[in-house]
Design an enzyme around this catalytic site. Structure first.
Site, short mmCIF file in Angstrom:
data_model
loop_
_atom_site.label_atom_id
_atom_site.label_comp_id
_atom_site.label_asym_id
_atom_site.label_seq_id
_atom_site.Cartn_x
_atom_site.Cartn_y
_atom_site.Cartn_z
N SER A 179 61.70 27.05 47.65
CA SER A 179 62.86 27.15 48.54
C SER A 179 63.79 28.31 48.23
O SER A 179 64.51 28.78 49.11
CB SER A 179 63.65 25.84 48.51
OG SER A 179 64.11 25.55 47.20
N HIS A 207 59.71 23.24 53.03
CA HIS A 207 59.95 24.52 53.70
C HIS A 207 58.69 25.08 54.36
O HIS A 207 58.74 26.14 54.99
CB HIS A 207 60.54 25.52 52.73
CG HIS A 207 61.92 25.15 52.28
ND1 HIS A 207 63.06 25.55 52.94
CD2 HIS A 207 62.34 24.36 51.25
CE1 HIS A 207 64.12 25.05 52.33
NE2 HIS A 207 63.71 24.33 51.31
N LYS A 238 64.35 20.74 58.56
CA LYS A 238 64.36 22.19 58.38
C LYS A 238 63.72 22.83 59.61
O LYS A 238 64.36 22.92 60.65
CB LYS A 238 63.68 22.55 57.06
CG LYS A 238 64.47 21.99 55.87
CD LYS A 238 63.85 22.31 54.55
CE LYS A 238 64.73 21.84 53.40
NZ LYS A 238 64.94 20.37 53.36
#
Length: 389
Positions: A179, A207, A238
């Protein structure tokens, strides 16, 4: 007074350049933001596909509220297990190519709960040194012996596997896309080591979900490792623009976590609107692959532009570009100067990253335009010249 230490701690954080404060966002989360009353370009969001404001997610949330109400009312083991929970889990399992999935209220709750449910005293966890704080805390809660190997260092990982007691349950845990550095774990090689030494593999696809692999299924799917990675965790807040998290794996894993995982058992379940948004986001991730294409175009353009300006971005080949500054205060000054020029690129300091590696974490979105990128690069160039002086 006994509480004087609080102010002392705050003053120490300020002296170290580590003091944080909240910024206020007004309106939508998009490629531009109204931040503390001023419109700026947003290069600090995990909303990679730009789905957080998509009309389909809005409509799904409204319909769910009309049909199911606002709250879930209880934990899932009492009366909070709703139709939408199970529909979303089936959709996640299909995306990830697993037997089953289980939804969690956040990525943090997922990681601390999964790890502490799978291993315990007498077992061994092998964890990458740059794993997320939620993984670190999950290792602590598990009470297993934790061996932290240097970032993506396969030789040190193998050394740890060799030294683990033969009778111990061994679990390797790593992010697939890190990340803060934006680099990928050498997952195929990690899986080979795990199979050689009888270890399990758990990955954090927070992610990577929505961004990598077929239909945004993640790095595991991209590398064809679905049948060889036992536990796939990821998030819905996300690239998918909603909220919550999941673990995907076998039906037996799902049942074990339902019965043993404290962060799942002892919390009110996600509400209908959130579940419906996540479900709609997965549909969009599959139906609109052009969003990933737009994201990768923007990633290449921004990376090339920053490199032409002389900035170093490490090993990132993703939507996360770490521009290393080093000193924490200098990093925050650089970030603040960019903000004054209308570009929001958040500075990241310890303890989020190791001391001496403070950086601007620049993130790209599918909805950034050519004009957005041009304006941002111009601001980076101007601030760089200021700091040279």
């Amino acid at each position: 007074m006994a509480v004087d230490f609080i102010q002392d701690e705050l003053e120490q954080l300020k002296r170290q350049g580590l003091y944080r404060k909240l910024r206020r966002v007004e309106g939508e989360q998009g490629a531009t933001l109204t931040l503390d009353g001023r419109e700026v370009l947003n290069f600090s969001s995990n909303n990679y596909l730009g789905l957080a404001n998509h009309p389909a997610l809005r409509e799904a949330a409204k319909e769910a509220i009309d049909r199911y109400g606002c709250g879930s009312g209880a934990s899932r083991l009492i009366s909070g297990n709703m139709t939408l929970h199970e529909e979303l889990e089936a959709k996640i399992a299909a995306l990830k190519g697993t037997e089953a999935a289980l939804v969690f209220n956040s990525g943090y709750q997922a990681n601390i709960g999964i790890l502490s449910s799978l291993v315990g005293e007498g077992d061994v966890i092998l964890s990458d040194s740059l794993n997320h704080a939620s993984i670190i805390d999950g290792c602590r809660l598990a009470r297993a012996k934790t061996v932290v190997y240097p970032h993506c260092d396969l030789q040190r990982l193998e050394d740890g596997l060799k030294k683990a007691p033969a009778q111990a349950r061994k679990l390797i845990v790593t992010e697939t896309l890190f990340s803060m550095d934006g680099d990928e774990a050498p997952l195929a090689e990690i899986v080979e080591l795990a199979e050689r030494y009888g270890a399990m593999v758990m990955v954090d696809e927070a992610h990577a979900t929505g961004v990598f692999g077929p239909n945004g299924a993640g790095v595991v799917a991209k590398l064809g490792l679905r049948k060889r990675v036992l536990f796939q965790m990821g998030t819905l807040g996300k690239a998918l623009g909603a909220f919550g998290a999941y673990v995907a794996g076998s039906q037996a894993l799902r049942e074990l976590l339902i019965n043993r995982c404290r962060s799942f058992i002892f919390t009110t379940s996600l509400p209908p609107a959130v579940l419906a948004m996540s479900s709609a986001a997965i549909d969009l991730s599959i139906k609109e692959p052009q969003r990933r294409l737009a994201l990768w175009h923007n990633c290449r353009a921004m990376k090339e532009g920053l490199k032409k300006l002389g900035f170093s971005l490490g090993e990132s080949e993703s939507q996360i570009l770490p521009l290393i500054i080093g000193d924490a205060q200098k990093c925050m000054d650089f970030s603040q100067r960019l903000l004054q020029k209308g570009v929001f690129a958040q500075g990241i300091r310890p303890p989020t990253v190791p001391p001496g590696t403070s950086r601007l974490r620049i993130t790209l979105m599918a909805t950034h335009t050519h004009e957005h990128l041009h304006r941002a690069l111009k601001a980076f160039e101007e601030v760089r010249e200021e700091f040279k002086g």
